[in-house]
Design an enzyme around this catalytic site. Structure first.
Site, PDB file in Angstrom:
ATOM      1  CB  THR A   8       3.031  26.057  -3.114  1.00  0.00           C
ATOM      2  OG1 THR A   8       1.759  25.868  -3.757  1.00  0.00           O
ATOM      3  CG2 THR A   8       2.907  25.654  -1.662  1.00  0.00           C
ATOM      4  CG  ASN A  10      -2.598  24.168  -3.360  1.00  0.00           C
ATOM      5  OD1 ASN A  10      -3.209  24.024  -2.311  1.00  0.00           O
ATOM      6  ND2 ASN A  10      -2.844  23.464  -4.447  1.00  0.00           N
ATOM      7  CE  LYS A  13       0.605  21.460  -5.512  1.00  0.00           C
ATOM      8  NZ  LYS A  13       1.434  21.937  -6.620  1.00  0.00           N
ATOM      9  CG  ASP A  69       7.545  23.216 -12.506  1.00  0.00           C
ATOM     10  OD1 ASP A  69       6.659  24.040 -12.226  1.00  0.00           O
ATOM     11  OD2 ASP A  69       7.822  22.899 -13.681  1.00  0.00           O
ATOM     12  CB  THR A  70       4.278  18.487 -11.644  1.00  0.00           C
ATOM     13  OG1 THR A  70       4.655  18.235 -10.298  1.00  0.00           O
ATOM     14  CG2 THR A  70       3.744  17.203 -12.250  1.00  0.00           C
ATOM     15  CG  PHE A 149      -4.998  17.845  -9.387  1.00  0.00           C
ATOM     16  CD1 PHE A 149      -4.618  16.956  -8.404  1.00  0.00           C
ATOM     17  CD2 PHE A 149      -4.007  18.544 -10.072  1.00  0.00           C
ATOM     18  CE1 PHE A 149      -3.275  16.766  -8.096  1.00  0.00           C
ATOM     19  CE2 PHE A 149      -2.667  18.372  -9.770  1.00  0.00           C
ATOM     20  CZ  PHE A 149      -2.309  17.477  -8.776  1.00  0.00           C
ATOM     21  CE1 TYR A 151      -2.850  17.623 -19.762  1.00  0.00           C
ATOM     22  CE2 TYR A 151      -1.640  18.420 -17.842  1.00  0.00           C
ATOM     23  CZ  TYR A 151      -2.061  18.587 -19.148  1.00  0.00           C
ATOM     24  OH  TYR A 151      -1.701  19.721 -19.838  1.00  0.00           O
ATOM     25  CE  LYS A 172      -2.014  11.970  -8.477  1.00  0.00           C
ATOM     26  NZ  LYS A 172      -2.552  13.315  -8.692  1.00  0.00           N
ATOM     27  CG  HIS A 177       4.053  12.753 -10.587  1.00  0.00           C
ATOM     28  ND1 HIS A 177       2.948  11.947 -10.618  1.00  0.00           N
ATOM     29  CD2 HIS A 177       3.585  14.026 -10.609  1.00  0.00           C
ATOM     30  CE1 HIS A 177       1.855  12.688 -10.681  1.00  0.00           C
ATOM     31  NE2 HIS A 177       2.212  13.953 -10.660  1.00  0.00           N
TER      32      HIS A 177
HETATM   33  P1  IMP Z   1       2.167  22.256 -11.298  1.00  0.00           P
HETATM   34  O1  IMP Z   1       3.647  22.242 -11.524  1.00  0.00           O
HETATM   35  O2  IMP Z   1       1.761  21.577 -10.001  1.00  0.00           O
HETATM   36  O3  IMP Z   1       1.581  23.634 -11.450  1.00  0.00           O
HETATM   37  O4  IMP Z   1       1.504  21.374 -12.441  1.00  0.00           O
HETATM   38  C1  IMP Z   1       1.613  21.674 -13.809  1.00  0.00           C
HETATM   39  C2  IMP Z   1       0.452  21.053 -14.563  1.00  0.00           C
HETATM   40  O5  IMP Z   1       0.478  19.626 -14.445  1.00  0.00           O
HETATM   41  C3  IMP Z   1      -0.937  21.482 -14.097  1.00  0.00           C
HETATM   42  O6  IMP Z   1      -1.762  21.571 -15.230  1.00  0.00           O
HETATM   43  C4  IMP Z   1      -1.396  20.367 -13.225  1.00  0.00           C
HETATM   44  O7  IMP Z   1      -2.807  20.247 -13.262  1.00  0.00           O
HETATM   45  C5  IMP Z   1      -0.733  19.157 -13.870  1.00  0.00           C
HETATM   46  N1  IMP Z   1      -0.433  18.203 -12.827  1.00  0.00           N
HETATM   47  C6  IMP Z   1       0.496  18.325 -11.841  1.00  0.00           C
HETATM   48  N2  IMP Z   1       0.490  17.258 -11.042  1.00  0.00           N
HETATM   49  C7  IMP Z   1      -0.473  16.430 -11.539  1.00  0.00           C
HETATM   50  C8  IMP Z   1      -0.982  15.181 -11.099  1.00  0.00           C
HETATM   51  O8  IMP Z   1      -0.553  14.595 -10.098  1.00  0.00           O
HETATM   52  N3  IMP Z   1      -1.952  14.650 -11.857  1.00  0.00           N
HETATM   53  C9  IMP Z   1      -2.462  15.250 -12.961  1.00  0.00           C
HETATM   54  N4  IMP Z   1      -2.047  16.431 -13.384  1.00  0.00           N
HETATM   55  C10 IMP Z   1      -1.058  17.027 -12.673  1.00  0.00           C
END
Ligand code: IMP
Length: 192
Positions: A8, A10, A13, A69-70, A149, A151, A172, A177
Site C-alpha cells: 500500500t 498509504n 495503513k 482490496d475492498t 472515509f 462510503y 468501526k 470488513h
Molecule cells: P480500497 O480497496 O481500500 O482502495 O477501497 C476501494 C473503495 O472502497 C474506495 O473508494 C474506498 O473509499 C472504499 N472503501 C474501502 N474501505 C472502506 C470503508 O471501510 N468504508 C467506506 N468506504 C470504504
C-alpha cells in the site's frame, strides 16, 4: 524480526497494522522498498485484485508481502460498485461523487441491502493465502456522520443504529470488513 511488505502507498495503513501486530513483525510500505509505480489492479473480483497486487510485489521485488482490496456490494445494483468502488463516480476517485452516484442509482429503492468485503492476500516464500472479512448492512437514504472515509456516511451496519461515519474508528474496526480480515491475518501470522 520478520519483515513483511504491506503493498500500500498509504502510510497510515502501515502504522495501523504495526500497532495491531504489537511489534511482532516489521512492516514496510511500498515506498520503503522503492516501489513507486502504480501497481496494476485489473481483475474482475476483489480477491483477484488483492492477489494481483501481492503477486506484483513478490515477483518484482522478491519480498514476502500482503495486500488488501475492498469493495462495497449493493444487492439492488447487481453487486455494483464492487471492484469499481474507488472510481464509481468518476476517475477522480472522489468519495462524495461515489456516494452521490450510489444514492442516485438506488433512488427510492426499498431493498437497500449491501455488504463491504475486504480480501487480504498474503504471499510467504511463494505460498499464497487469502483472508476475507465481510460486514452486512444497508445503504441509508442520506449521509450521516463525519468520521471515517469513502462510503462510511451511507453505510448502516446490520443491527447497529450508527452509520460507520458516526462511529469512532475503534468501534468501526471491531465490526468492519477490514477489521475482520486483519484479525484473521494477525492470528495466522502469530501462529506460524
Ligand atoms: P480500497 O480497496 O481500500 O482502495 O477501497 C476501494 C473503495 O472502497 C474506495 O473508494 C474506498 O473509499 C472504499 N472503501 C474501502 N474501505 C472502506 C470503508 O471501510 N468504508 C467506506 N468506504 C470504504
Amino acid at each position: 524480526m520478520n519483515q513483511l511488505v504491506f503493498a500500500t502507498a498509504n502510510k497510515n495503513k502501515v502504522l495501523e497494522i504495526q500497532k495491531i501486530m504489537d511489534g511482532h513483525y516489521k512492516f514496510l510500505s511500498l515506498m520503503d522498498i522503492g516501489c513507486l509505480e502504480e501497481i496494476p489492479e485489473t481483475q474482475q473480483t476483489i480477491k483477484g485484485n488483492a492477489l494481483q497486487k501481492a503477486r506484483y510485489v513478490y515477483e518484482n521485488y522478491g519480498k514476502n508481502c500482503f495486500s488488501e482490496d475492498t469493495g462495497l456490494i449493493i444487492d439492488a445494483l447487481n453487486g455494483a460498485p464492487g471492484v469499481y468502488s474507488a472510481r464509481y463516480g468518476g476517475p477522480e476517485k472522489d468519495a462524495n461523487a461515489n456516494i452521490d452516484k450510489v444514492l442516485r442509482e438506488l433512488g427510492a429503492t426499498e431493498n437497500r441491502n449491501a455488504h463491504f468485503k475486504t480480501v487480504i492476500a498474503l504471499i510467504l516464500d511463494g505460498k499464497e493465502y487469502t483472508f476475507e472479512g465481510i460486514v452486512n448492512g444497508t445503504i441509508l437514504k442520506n449521509r450521516r456522520g463525519s468520521f471515517g472515509f469513502g462510503y462510511d456516511p451511507v453505510f448502516l451496519p446490520l443491527g447497529k443504529f450508527k452509520s460507520f461515519a458516526e462511529m469512532s474508528s475503534e468501534d468501526k474496526n471491531k465490526i468492519s470488513h477490514r477489521g475482520i480480515a486483519t484479525d484473521k491475518l494477525k492470528s495466522f501470522l502469530l501462529n506460524l
